[in-house]
Design an enzyme around this catalytic site. Structure first.
Site, PDB file in Angstrom:
ATOM      1  N   ALA A 138       0.851  -1.196   0.000  1.00 21.95           N
ATOM      2  CA  ALA A 138       0.000   0.000   0.000  1.00 21.95           C
ATOM      3  C   ALA A 138       0.881   1.238   0.000  1.00 21.95           C
ATOM      4  CB  ALA A 138      -0.930  -0.006   1.213  1.00 21.95           C
ATOM      5  N   TRP A 164       9.579   2.010   4.391  1.00 27.35           N
ATOM      6  CA  TRP A 164      10.152   3.220   3.786  1.00 27.35           C
ATOM      7  C   TRP A 164      10.087   4.406   4.757  1.00 27.35           C
ATOM      8  CZ3 TRP A 164      12.104   0.378   0.352  1.00 27.35           C
ATOM      9  CH2 TRP A 164      11.368  -0.465  -0.464  1.00 27.35           C
ATOM     10  N   ILE A 165      10.368   4.166   6.018  1.00 26.00           N
ATOM     11  CA  ILE A 165      10.247   5.228   7.020  1.00 26.00           C
ATOM     12  C   ILE A 165      11.559   6.000   7.113  1.00 26.00           C
ATOM     13  CG2 ILE A 165       9.614   5.798   9.372  1.00 26.00           C
ATOM     14  CD1 ILE A 165       7.428   4.406   7.598  1.00 26.00           C
ATOM     15  N   GLN A 345      27.851  15.006 -16.397  1.00 24.16           N
ATOM     16  CA  GLN A 345      28.326  15.016 -17.775  1.00 24.16           C
ATOM     17  C   GLN A 345      29.342  16.129 -18.001  1.00 24.16           C
ATOM     18  OE1 GLN A 345      27.299  12.638 -19.848  1.00 24.16           O
ATOM     19  NE2 GLN A 345      28.488  13.314 -21.613  1.00 24.16           N
ATOM     20  N   GLY A 348      32.664  15.281 -16.848  1.00 19.96           N
ATOM     21  CA  GLY A 348      33.279  14.179 -17.585  1.00 19.96           C
ATOM     22  C   GLY A 348      33.662  13.024 -16.677  1.00 19.96           C
ATOM     23  N   GLY A 349      34.833  12.465 -16.904  1.00 14.79           N
ATOM     24  CA  GLY A 349      35.294  11.336 -16.100  1.00 14.79           C
ATOM     25  C   GLY A 349      35.365  11.673 -14.620  1.00 14.79           C
ATOM     26  N   GLU A 372       7.070  10.769  -1.009  1.00 14.73           N
ATOM     27  CA  GLU A 372       5.882  11.629  -0.853  1.00 14.73           C
ATOM     28  C   GLU A 372       5.005  11.595  -2.105  1.00 14.73           C
ATOM     29  OE1 GLU A 372       5.743  15.190   1.332  1.00 14.73           O
ATOM     30  OE2 GLU A 372       7.634  14.814   2.355  1.00 14.73           O
TER      31      GLU A 372
END
Length: 389
Positions: A138, A164-165, A345, A348-349, A372
């Site tokens: 749920a 998921w608290i 990006q 880069g590396g 949420e």
């Protein structure tokens, strides 16, 4: 503290001097006390105790708590600024003020004065609060929850599991939703304030996560957990309505967290491109780089404005907050994902290594699109608001 609700000069399109002073103060605290520990908290997956100590000492841990209960009574925009600035340096640490609001907003909106006097001064003094709505089966369908609360004398006995608290196991208080009347569906859910010391309350193991590793995420177990009757928030059966009203006020806070982590990534990308040289000159002189930075900053400013607008409207108690709160959370979190990915990006590396914080910021940004209410759920909320207007 002057608020959006009491200050007639408050303008959605400009911040007060107090807001600017608050930003400067929380940014300085973050740079001094939180940023130096952010990488280690992520690497070791440890709670950012240094951040908690600094936020508690400065009073930035729960600025939303009303002055009547020992807090600062900050307006919604001020609370967003605190969360944003902490997230700019450490997303995990920003969950301290953000989830303190989430874990107490239902109580502020619907609780009785006596219960507020029990819980809110404790939060203002440095205790933490969490929010327990989701279950494994749920998540996006809270009305389908299985956690039950049955009447027992002058109290209630809770049985079930929440998942998921955020900051589970670290918080002292938990707003917990449970079914008190299974025959009434969504109108049979009630809200309770559970204390960490309540008998029958057990914290489960930590989740192993992609990001926000400094903030523990756990399950909660309720095993014949007795809760005194006076710790119910509002009337029996009003819990789900309280939960949805809570999210109208706290989704902009998630948006602020997203804005903060995006701003942190943009700041690093700007500094790096100025210093990095290729073909004998700074890569910031290349038009492709300039356009990418401009695009990142443009999206970020739009997200920030939407978040502040939603927060100000929620603080004023305007009706019909569902659309703007969902839109702010959804748009800002998508921007955070775009901006942090672009920052990686641009570096880069180097951006792909843990030597620079942008890879952590990219991992942290992802959760803002999920908790949420996933961004897919935000689209449902927005479309329903449009079609029922």
């Amino acid at each position: 503290m002057m608020t959006a609700a009491t200050d007639p000069s408050f303008d959605l399109f400009s911040l007060t001097d107090e807001h600017h002073e608050l930003r400067a103060a929380i940014r300085a605290l973050t740079e001094r006390n939180i940023v130096p520990h952010a990488a280690d908290c992520d690497e070791q997956e440890r709670f950012p105790q240094e951040a908690l100590d600094a936020l508690n000492q400065s009073g930035f841990n729960a600025v939303h708590v009303p002055e009547a209960y020992g807090g600062q009574g900050a307006d919604g925009v001020a609370t967003c600024i605190v969360v944003e600035e902490v997230a700019r340096g450490c997303c995990s640490s920003s969950l301290i003020p953000a989830v303190n609001k989430l874990g107490t907003m239902g109580l502020i909106l619907a609780g009785c004065d006596e219960l507020k006097k029990t819980v809110l001064p404790d939060i203002a003094d440095g205790a933490m609060a969490s929010y327990a709505l989701s279950e494994r089966e749920a998540g996006s369908d809270p009305a389908g929850m299985r956690t039950r609360a049955r009447a027992d004398g002058d109290g209630w006995v809770l049985n079930g599991t929440k998942c998921w608290i955020t900051n589970g196991g670290r918080s002292t208080w938990y707003t917990v939703m449970a079914v008190t009347d299974p025959d009434k569906g969504a109108n049979g859910v009630s809200a309770f304030m559970v204390h960490a010391d309540d008998e029958g309350f057990v914290v489960g193991p930590k989740e192993r996560k992609m990001g926000i590793k400094g903030s523990p995420t756990t399950e909660l177990y309720f095993e014949n957990c007795f809760i005194p009757g006076e710790r119910m928030i509002g009337e029996p059966g009003s819990g789900l309505k309280t939960a949805l009203k809570t999210l109208d006020h706290t989704r902009p806070t998630v948006g602020a967290q997203a804005v903060g982590v995006a701003q942190g990534a943009l700041d690093i990308a700007i500094a790096y491109t100025k210093e990095r040289k290729q073909f004998g000159k700074s890569i910031s002189t290349f038009q492709a780089i300039q356009f990418e930075l401009a695009e990142m900053a443009m999206k970020l400013e739009a997200a920030r404005l939407m978040v502040y607008t939603a927060a100000a409207r929620a603080h004023r108690g305007e009706p019909g907050l569902g659309f703007i709160s969902a839109a702010a959370k959804c748009f800002a979190s998508d921007v955070a994902m775009d901006v942090t990915e672009s920052a990686v990006q641009l570096l880069g590396g180097a951006g792909y290594t843990r030597d620079f914080p942008v890879e952590r910021m990219m991992r942290d940004a992802k959760i803002t699109q999920i908790y949420e209410g996933t961004n897919q759920i935000q689209h449902i909320v927005m479309s329903r608001a449009l079609l029922t207007a």
